[in-house]
Write a protein that holds these residues in place. Structure first.
Motif, PDB file in Angstrom:
ATOM      1  N   GLY A  47      -2.612   5.151   3.881  1.00 27.48           N
ATOM      2  CA  GLY A  47      -1.889   3.910   3.648  1.00 27.48           C
ATOM      3  C   GLY A  47      -1.926   2.981   4.845  1.00 27.48           C
ATOM      4  O   GLY A  47      -1.779   1.776   4.716  1.00 27.48           O
ATOM      5  N   PHE A  48      -2.143   3.546   6.015  1.00 25.30           N
ATOM      6  CA  PHE A  48      -2.242   2.746   7.234  1.00 25.30           C
ATOM      7  C   PHE A  48      -3.641   2.131   7.349  1.00 25.30           C
ATOM      8  O   PHE A  48      -3.804   1.025   7.837  1.00 25.30           O
ATOM      9  N   LEU A  49      -4.639   2.907   6.876  1.00 29.97           N
ATOM     10  CA  LEU A  49      -6.028   2.444   6.988  1.00 29.97           C
ATOM     11  C   LEU A  49      -6.345   1.352   5.973  1.00 29.97           C
ATOM     12  O   LEU A  49      -7.089   0.423   6.277  1.00 29.97           O
ATOM     13  N   GLY A 104      -0.508  13.413   4.068  1.00 29.06           N
ATOM     14  CA  GLY A 104      -1.851  12.835   4.067  1.00 29.06           C
ATOM     15  C   GLY A 104      -1.887  11.356   3.794  1.00 29.06           C
ATOM     16  O   GLY A 104      -2.742  10.646   4.310  1.00 29.06           O
ATOM     17  N   PHE A 105      -0.947  10.876   2.995  1.00 31.45           N
ATOM     18  CA  PHE A 105      -1.061   9.474   2.620  1.00 31.45           C
ATOM     19  C   PHE A 105      -0.693   8.524   3.750  1.00 31.45           C
ATOM     20  O   PHE A 105      -1.062   7.359   3.716  1.00 31.45           O
ATOM     21  N   LEU A 107     -11.446   4.565   1.937  1.00 28.32           N
ATOM     22  CA  LEU A 107     -12.709   3.898   1.641  1.00 28.32           C
ATOM     23  C   LEU A 107     -12.895   3.731   0.145  1.00 28.32           C
ATOM     24  O   LEU A 107     -13.485   2.759  -0.310  1.00 28.32           O
ATOM     25  N   LEU A 108     -12.384   4.694  -0.627  1.00 24.85           N
ATOM     26  CA  LEU A 108     -12.497   4.584  -2.076  1.00 24.85           C
ATOM     27  C   LEU A 108     -11.741   3.348  -2.559  1.00 24.85           C
ATOM     28  O   LEU A 108     -12.218   2.620  -3.432  1.00 24.85           O
ATOM     29  N   ALA A 109     -10.573   3.089  -1.955  1.00 25.64           N
ATOM     30  CA  ALA A 109      -9.806   1.899  -2.331  1.00 25.64           C
ATOM     31  C   ALA A 109     -10.615   0.642  -2.043  1.00 25.64           C
ATOM     32  O   ALA A 109     -10.662  -0.283  -2.851  1.00 25.64           O
ATOM     33  N   ARG A 110     -11.288   0.640  -0.883  1.00 24.48           N
ATOM     34  CA  ARG A 110     -12.078  -0.539  -0.549  1.00 24.48           C
ATOM     35  C   ARG A 110     -13.275  -0.677  -1.477  1.00 24.48           C
ATOM     36  O   ARG A 110     -13.602  -1.771  -1.933  1.00 24.48           O
ATOM     37  N   THR A 135       0.827  -1.207   0.000  1.00 26.49           N
ATOM     38  CA  THR A 135       0.000   0.000   0.000  1.00 26.49           C
ATOM     39  C   THR A 135       0.858   1.253   0.000  1.00 26.49           C
ATOM     40  O   THR A 135       0.660   2.164  -0.819  1.00 26.49           O
ATOM     41  N   TYR A 136       1.818   1.300   0.915  1.00 27.67           N
ATOM     42  CA  TYR A 136       2.678   2.486   0.978  1.00 27.67           C
ATOM     43  C   TYR A 136       3.479   2.638  -0.302  1.00 27.67           C
ATOM     44  O   TYR A 136       3.626   3.740  -0.832  1.00 27.67           O
ATOM     45  N   GLY A 137       3.994   1.521  -0.807  1.00 28.10           N
ATOM     46  CA  GLY A 137       4.812   1.588  -2.019  1.00 28.10           C
ATOM     47  C   GLY A 137       4.049   2.187  -3.174  1.00 28.10           C
ATOM     48  O   GLY A 137       4.485   3.174  -3.779  1.00 28.10           O
TER      49      GLY A 137
END
Lengths: 199, 378
Positions: free
Chosen positions: B135-137, B130-131, B178-181, B108-110
């Motif tokens: 990236g943690f969530l 912000g990321f 949430l958009l990623a999910r 995710t972080y990468g």
């Protein structure tokens, strides 16, 4: 000549004028209906431009929209009947969107902006080019959506089976309309970032 | 410490304007201000001095997430060993979950920071902090066995179309995590819904249905006890299962005033009220308050709905925003069996409406004050 090539890129009806977006989102889930739709619009746009240009001096200005609509709808009915006879399955898939070519802003726009004030032959070429400019975007979007969404192109499987065995999955969002909007938006983005004249 | 400061300054000098590698300055600046202190400090004029900046806020949220994360790691391992019928110590379970979580968070972080860095370079921005929370969530709301390439694609999509297109951190109107999910949910439904995905590498004989999907299917008789729902020893993603760990995080967030308690409270009230109404009419077999213990409701209420960028900014707007999130989440859960995780969709929907709510609240206030002035004049 340069004037007529504009719709393909510099004055593209979808990407620059943002016309005809509705049908571009609706019919691009697969390549085949997108190509058929693009051809239908091109034919209708070219023929309508040509006919209106022929009779442009006899149309009373007050009722010109009605006359234009009549001619476009006559052409659309012809195209619809031809599609039903030749490619019935695609015609089923396109359903209402063939009929809705009548309300496609690109066609009405070209009739008003070009055919009413130009000679028949230039009008014919202009209609053709605008239809092709519309079709170009449709085909690009449809290639992405069908390839990533269903793993096929023109209903032929393109992505090899070994990909799926390695864990690849088709992107279901590509088949849904929101992704079409995002793809068209991305194309507009790419186009604007290349062209510095749009500020 | 001086050594590092001097080293960083030296590198910074090499990247100043006019030098050949100036285009890398934004990357350098991001790393520099993340590790050391920001270079630009206001020098004149009166201003409020406070230790709270964006970095501090982000770190606080991450600390608040830790109880849920640590519990989630243990729980993922626990559920795995439970399903294959092996006994495992706490540390074995925890280690298993940690090894599941680590690749997720690295990917995710990468991929997220790659997109951020590219945009920062092209636009000449700084890379915003912000990321780090996003990236943690993201790994905390994914199923433990989700393929890594899907996480990567979803993260890139969310950062690109949820944030960077609109101007980067602070300008996004949708919650990127949430958009990623949601992207995974609609694009690759097979990896994030159904009964098979919520226990890591489970044996086939055991149904890994989450309690939420049990309720959706109407099989409330096999529902775990309320106590284990509260503690969180149930199948689910890393972050959402343990309500008690989430509440610990919520206490920290409210105490430090990083997240709005008004939103949290009103989400819960909205959910309770709607859940109770559905229960009273017989549409839903479980009690209103049990909804709070199911799925990602509480996690969403505490960590997602309160995102300061995408939530409403007016004080009374926060109540409306929160209440509608809670209510819509339960409505989606109860009425649409296909979308058990209504919380995600409810928050995304209300994110879109948040500016409208703010606008209405402000206009109402203006009208109210105008009337008051007119009354005084007469």
């Amino acid at each position: 000549m340069k004037k007529y090539l504009g719709p393909l890129s510099k004055d593209n009806p979808i990407l620059v004028q943002i016309l005809g977006v509705c049908s571009a989102l609706a019919v691009t889930a697969q390549l085949k209906p997108a190509v058929v739709m693009a051809l239908s619009v091109t034919i209708v746009c070219a023929c309508a431009n040509f006919i209106i240009s022929l009779i442009r001096n006899t149309i009373p200005p007050r009722v010109r929209i009605i006359v234009q609509l009549l001619i476009v709808s006559a052409l659309v009915i012809v195209v619809d009947q031809v599609l039903q006879a030749v490619v019935y399955d695609v015609s089923k898939m396109l359903s209402v969107f063939v009929g809705l070519i009548i309300t496609n802003c690109i066609i009405m726009g070209r009739l008003e902006a070009f055919a009413m004030s130009h000679k028949p032959l230039p009008s014919l070429i202009d209609g053709l080019m605008n239809g092709l400019g519309y079709g170009l975007v449709l085909v690009i979007v449809a290639i992405f959506r069908e390839l990533l969404g269903s793993g096929t192109l023109w209903n032929h499987p393109v992505i090899p089976q070994s990909f799926y065995e390695a864990g690849y999955l088709n992107n279901g969002l590509m088949i849904l309309p929101p992704m079409a909007l995002i793809l068209v938006g991305s194309l507009i983005w790419i186009k604007n970032s290349k062209k510095s004249s749009v500020k | 410490m001086d050594f590092f400061t001097n080293l960083s300054d030296k590198i910074g000098k090499k990247l100043e304007k006019g030098r050949p590698f100036h285009f890398l300055y934004s990357t350098y600046d991001a790393i520099d201000s993340f590790l050391l202190t920001p270079k630009e400090i206001t020098t004149n004029g009166s201003h409020i001095r406070d230790a709270v900046d964006m970095k501090r806020i982000m770190i606080t949220v991450m600390i608040a997430l830790f109880p849920a994360l640590l519990f989630g790691m243990w729980n993922v391992g626990h559920q795995h060993f439970l399903s294959i019928g092996e006994d495992a110590t706490i540390w074995q379970s925890f280690g298993y979950g940690f090894l599941k979580w680590l690749p997720l968070v690295i990917v995710t972080y990468g991929s997220g920071l790659l997109v951020e860095a590219i945009f920062a370079q092209v636009r000449g921005h700084q890379i915003a902090e912000g990321f780090f929370v996003t990236g943690f969530l993201i790994p905390m709301i994914m199923p433990p066995d989700v393929p890594l390439w899907i996480v990567s694609v979803a993260t890139i999509f969310a950062v690109l179309f949820g944030k960077e297109v609109f101007g980067g951190t602070g300008y996004n109107f949708l919650n990127p995590a949430l958009l990623a999910r949601a992207f995974v949910f609609f694009a690759y439904p097979s990896v994030i819904s159904g009964d098979a995905v919520w226990i890591s590498q489970s044996a086939d004989v055991i149904s890994g249905a989450t309690p939420l999907s049990l309720v959706m299917n109407g099989s409330t008789s096999v529902l775990p006890s309320n106590w284990s729902l509260f503690i969180g020893t149930i199948p689910g993603s890393f972050g959402e299962t343990s309500k008690i760990a989430i509440l610990l995080g919520a206490i920290l967030l409210i105490y430090t005033q990083v997240a709005s308690w008004k939103i949290m409270i009103s989400v819960i009230i909205g959910g309770l009220l709607t859940g109770t109404i559905f229960h009273a009419t017989g549409a839903c077999p479980i009690l209103g308050w049990q909804h709070l213990l199911l799925g990602g409701f509480l996690f969403g209420a505490v960590f997602m709905a309160t995102d300061p960028v995408t939530a409403t900014h007016t004080q009374s707007g926060k109540y409306i925003y929160g209440f509608l999130i809670g209510a819509i989440a339960i409505v989606i859960r109860v009425l649409n069996k296909g979308y058990p995780e209504g919380m995600m969709l409810a928050i995304l929907l209300m994110n879109i409406f948040a500016p409208l709510i703010d606008y209405c609240v402000i206009q109402l206030n203006i009208r109210h004050r105008k009337k008051r002035i007119l009354r005084k004049k007469n």
